[in-house]
Design an enzyme around this catalytic site. Structure first.
Site, PDB file in Angstrom:
ATOM      1  N   PHE A 295       0.792  -1.229   0.000  1.00  0.00           N
ATOM      2  CA  PHE A 295       0.000   0.000   0.000  1.00  0.00           C
ATOM      3  C   PHE A 295       0.826   1.282   0.000  1.00  0.00           C
ATOM      4  O   PHE A 295       0.286   2.383  -0.014  1.00  0.00           O
ATOM      5  CB  PHE A 295      -0.960  -0.004   1.203  1.00  0.00           C
ATOM      6  CG  PHE A 295      -1.956  -1.127   1.157  1.00  0.00           C
ATOM      7  CD1 PHE A 295      -1.792  -2.245   1.972  1.00  0.00           C
ATOM      8  CD2 PHE A 295      -3.032  -1.088   0.277  1.00  0.00           C
ATOM      9  CE1 PHE A 295      -2.706  -3.292   1.929  1.00  0.00           C
ATOM     10  CE2 PHE A 295      -3.936  -2.136   0.227  1.00  0.00           C
ATOM     11  CZ  PHE A 295      -3.776  -3.244   1.044  1.00  0.00           C
TER      12      PHE A 295
ATOM     13  N   HIS B  16      13.507  -7.651  17.102  1.00  0.00           N
ATOM     14  CA  HIS B  16      12.265  -7.223  17.774  1.00  0.00           C
ATOM     15  C   HIS B  16      12.531  -6.806  19.222  1.00  0.00           C
ATOM     16  O   HIS B  16      11.814  -5.959  19.771  1.00  0.00           O
ATOM     17  CB  HIS B  16      11.166  -8.286  17.663  1.00  0.00           C
ATOM     18  CG  HIS B  16      11.475  -9.621  18.239  1.00  0.00           C
ATOM     19  ND1 HIS B  16      12.102 -10.617  17.516  1.00  0.00           N
ATOM     20  CD2 HIS B  16      11.245 -10.127  19.458  1.00  0.00           C
ATOM     21  CE1 HIS B  16      12.222 -11.679  18.277  1.00  0.00           C
ATOM     22  NE2 HIS B  16      11.719 -11.419  19.452  1.00  0.00           N
TER      23      HIS B  16
ATOM     24  N   ASP C  69      -4.931  -3.656  11.009  1.00  0.00           N
ATOM     25  CA  ASP C  69      -5.939  -4.367  10.230  1.00  0.00           C
ATOM     26  C   ASP C  69      -6.566  -5.479  11.071  1.00  0.00           C
ATOM     27  O   ASP C  69      -6.093  -5.823  12.154  1.00  0.00           O
ATOM     28  CB  ASP C  69      -5.357  -4.894   8.904  1.00  0.00           C
ATOM     29  CG  ASP C  69      -4.284  -5.981   9.094  1.00  0.00           C
ATOM     30  OD1 ASP C  69      -3.595  -6.298   8.108  1.00  0.00           O
ATOM     31  OD2 ASP C  69      -4.133  -6.494  10.212  1.00  0.00           O
ATOM     32  N   ALA C  70      -7.649  -6.078  10.522  1.00  0.00           N
ATOM     33  CA  ALA C  70      -8.419  -7.078  11.281  1.00  0.00           C
ATOM     34  C   ALA C  70      -7.541  -8.270  11.643  1.00  0.00           C
ATOM     35  O   ALA C  70      -7.628  -8.819  12.747  1.00  0.00           O
ATOM     36  CB  ALA C  70      -9.626  -7.525  10.456  1.00  0.00           C
ATOM     37  N   ASN C  71      -6.666  -8.659  10.715  1.00  0.00           N
ATOM     38  CA  ASN C  71      -5.817  -9.831  10.940  1.00  0.00           C
ATOM     39  C   ASN C  71      -4.865  -9.615  12.111  1.00  0.00           C
ATOM     40  O   ASN C  71      -4.785 -10.433  13.034  1.00  0.00           O
ATOM     41  CB  ASN C  71      -5.041 -10.134   9.648  1.00  0.00           C
ATOM     42  CG  ASN C  71      -4.138 -11.337   9.776  1.00  0.00           C
ATOM     43  OD1 ASN C  71      -4.564 -12.386  10.260  1.00  0.00           O
ATOM     44  ND2 ASN C  71      -2.880 -11.189   9.378  1.00  0.00           N
ATOM     45  N   THR C  72      -4.165  -8.478  12.099  1.00  0.00           N
ATOM     46  CA  THR C  72      -3.191  -8.240  13.162  1.00  0.00           C
ATOM     47  C   THR C  72      -3.883  -7.929  14.488  1.00  0.00           C
ATOM     48  O   THR C  72      -3.380  -8.276  15.559  1.00  0.00           O
ATOM     49  CB  THR C  72      -2.208  -7.127  12.755  1.00  0.00           C
ATOM     50  OG1 THR C  72      -1.583  -7.510  11.514  1.00  0.00           O
ATOM     51  CG2 THR C  72      -1.137  -6.913  13.801  1.00  0.00           C
TER      52      THR C  72
ATOM     53  N   ASN D 193     -12.728  -3.187   6.567  1.00  0.00           N
ATOM     54  CA  ASN D 193     -14.013  -3.070   5.877  1.00  0.00           C
ATOM     55  C   ASN D 193     -15.135  -3.048   6.918  1.00  0.00           C
ATOM     56  O   ASN D 193     -15.031  -3.658   7.979  1.00  0.00           O
ATOM     57  CB  ASN D 193     -14.176  -4.266   4.938  1.00  0.00           C
ATOM     58  CG  ASN D 193     -15.545  -4.281   4.308  1.00  0.00           C
ATOM     59  OD1 ASN D 193     -16.495  -4.756   4.932  1.00  0.00           O
ATOM     60  ND2 ASN D 193     -15.654  -3.719   3.124  1.00  0.00           N
TER      61      ASN D 193
ATOM     62  N   CYS E   9     -13.673   0.489  -1.085  1.00  0.00           N
ATOM     63  CA  CYS E   9     -14.325  -0.632  -1.785  1.00  0.00           C
ATOM     64  C   CYS E   9     -15.791  -0.300  -2.053  1.00  0.00           C
ATOM     65  O   CYS E   9     -16.565  -1.150  -2.478  1.00  0.00           O
ATOM     66  CB  CYS E   9     -14.244  -1.888  -0.929  1.00  0.00           C
ATOM     67  SG  CYS E   9     -14.907  -1.607   0.716  1.00  0.00           S
TER      68      CYS E   9
HETATM   69  C1  LIG Z   1      -8.258   4.267   2.703  1.00  0.00           C
HETATM   70  C2  LIG Z   1      -9.030   5.360   3.433  1.00  0.00           C
HETATM   71  C3  LIG Z   1      -8.162   5.997   4.483  1.00  0.00           C
HETATM   72  C4  LIG Z   1      -9.443   6.400   2.429  1.00  0.00           C
HETATM   73  O1  LIG Z   1     -10.194   7.389   3.055  1.00  0.00           O
HETATM   74  C5  LIG Z   1     -10.290   4.743   4.080  1.00  0.00           C
HETATM   75  O2  LIG Z   1     -11.086   4.151   3.066  1.00  0.00           O
HETATM   76  C6  LIG Z   1      -9.913   3.690   5.117  1.00  0.00           C
HETATM   77  O3  LIG Z   1      -9.344   4.012   6.145  1.00  0.00           O
HETATM   78  N1  LIG Z   1     -10.194   2.441   4.801  1.00  0.00           N
HETATM   79  C7  LIG Z   1      -9.750   1.392   5.702  1.00  0.00           C
HETATM   80  C8  LIG Z   1     -10.765   0.360   5.702  1.00  0.00           C
HETATM   81  C9  LIG Z   1     -10.285  -0.765   4.873  1.00  0.00           C
HETATM   82  O4  LIG Z   1      -9.214  -1.285   5.106  1.00  0.00           O
HETATM   83  N2  LIG Z   1     -11.174  -1.132   3.906  1.00  0.00           N
HETATM   84  C10 LIG Z   1     -10.939  -2.282   3.174  1.00  0.00           C
HETATM   85  C11 LIG Z   1     -11.886  -2.584   2.233  1.00  0.00           C
HETATM   86  S1  LIG Z   1     -13.213  -1.486   2.021  1.00  0.00           S
END
Ligand SMILES: CC(C)(CO)[C@@H](O)C(=O)NCCC(=O)N/C=C\S
Length: 204
Positions: free
Chosen positions: A61, A90, A106-109, A142, A175
């Site tokens: 990313f 570490h 993220d959800a995984n971590t 998400n 998304c």
């Molecule tokens: C990327 C950003 C910062 C743009 O404003 C925002 O959409 C966001 O924090 N998304 C994180 C949520 C995510 O991981 N969605 C994954 C699938 S929808």
């Protein structure tokens, strides 16, 4: 405080060091695209030095050329350690850091940390974290993931460890879904970091 050149990892003995050492942990949410913005914002806080620890997925990313500070990931652990007398990355990182910021988490971590899984450099740093030092986390996932009941349970686990949540916000996500799950704005994160640094008497 005086600008001091960051001592390379491995030469850092425990004990006092100059500057405020902020370790940013970045994971595989699309919000990791904000890492360059976040790092440059942190570098504007007086005395702050930044290192980044990235998971492999997070690297999709952002581009390393946009990150002007040392960035460590899983391979660095093994490049640095080949024999017992070598430093353990570490552990060096947990000693170096005054504060850790997981952004985005993220959800995984989130799941790994809440259950103590430490299968990469980032989760090993967190697993070994000194709970006397502040650890802030910025969930990002998400909306459907956010709404799953396990999310709240796991965030409560992290709060019970003493970590500080910087809550996600509602947005039209990349998304196309609309709702909670977006990482807090960078400005919000920077304000929270400054607040915690002051509370910890690291920042005057
Ligand atoms: C990327 C950003 C910062 C743009 O404003 C925002 O959409 C966001 O924090 N998304 C994180 C949520 C995510 O991981 N969605 C994954 C699938 S929808």
């Amino acid at each position: 405080s005086a600008q001091c050149s960051p001592a390379p990892i491995g030469t850092e003995l425990t004990g006092s060091h100059c500057g405020i050492h902020v370790l940013v942990g970045v994971t595989g949410s699309v919000a990791a695209l904000k890492l360059p913005l976040l790092v440059s914002g942190l570098l504007q806080i007086p005395g702050v030095q930044v290192y980044v620890v990235s998971t492999e997925k997070a690297k999709h990313f952002f581009s390393m050329k946009d990150i002007a500070v040392p960035l460590y990931s899983d391979q660095d652990e093994w490049k640095m350690w080949t024999k017992c007398s070598d430093p353990v990355l570490h552990i060096e990182l947990r000693r170096w850091a005054d504060l850790m910021l997981l952004a985005p988490l993220d959800a995984n971590t989130l799941g790994k940390i809440s259950s103590g899984i430490c299968d990469n450099l980032l989760t090993c740093v967190v697993r070994a974290w000194d709970l006397q030092k502040p650890l802030l986390f910025c969930p990002a996932m998400n909306t459907a993931m956010w709404n799953h009941p396990i999310t709240e349970q796991q965030i409560l686990h992290l709060c019970n460890f003493g970590y500080t949540e910087i809550p996600c916000i509602a947005k039209k996500l990349v998304c196309g879904d609309e709702g909670l799950g977006a990482m807090a704005e960078v400005s919000t994160i920077l304000e929270k970091v400054k607040e915690v640094l002051k509370e910890s008497n690291l920042l005057v």
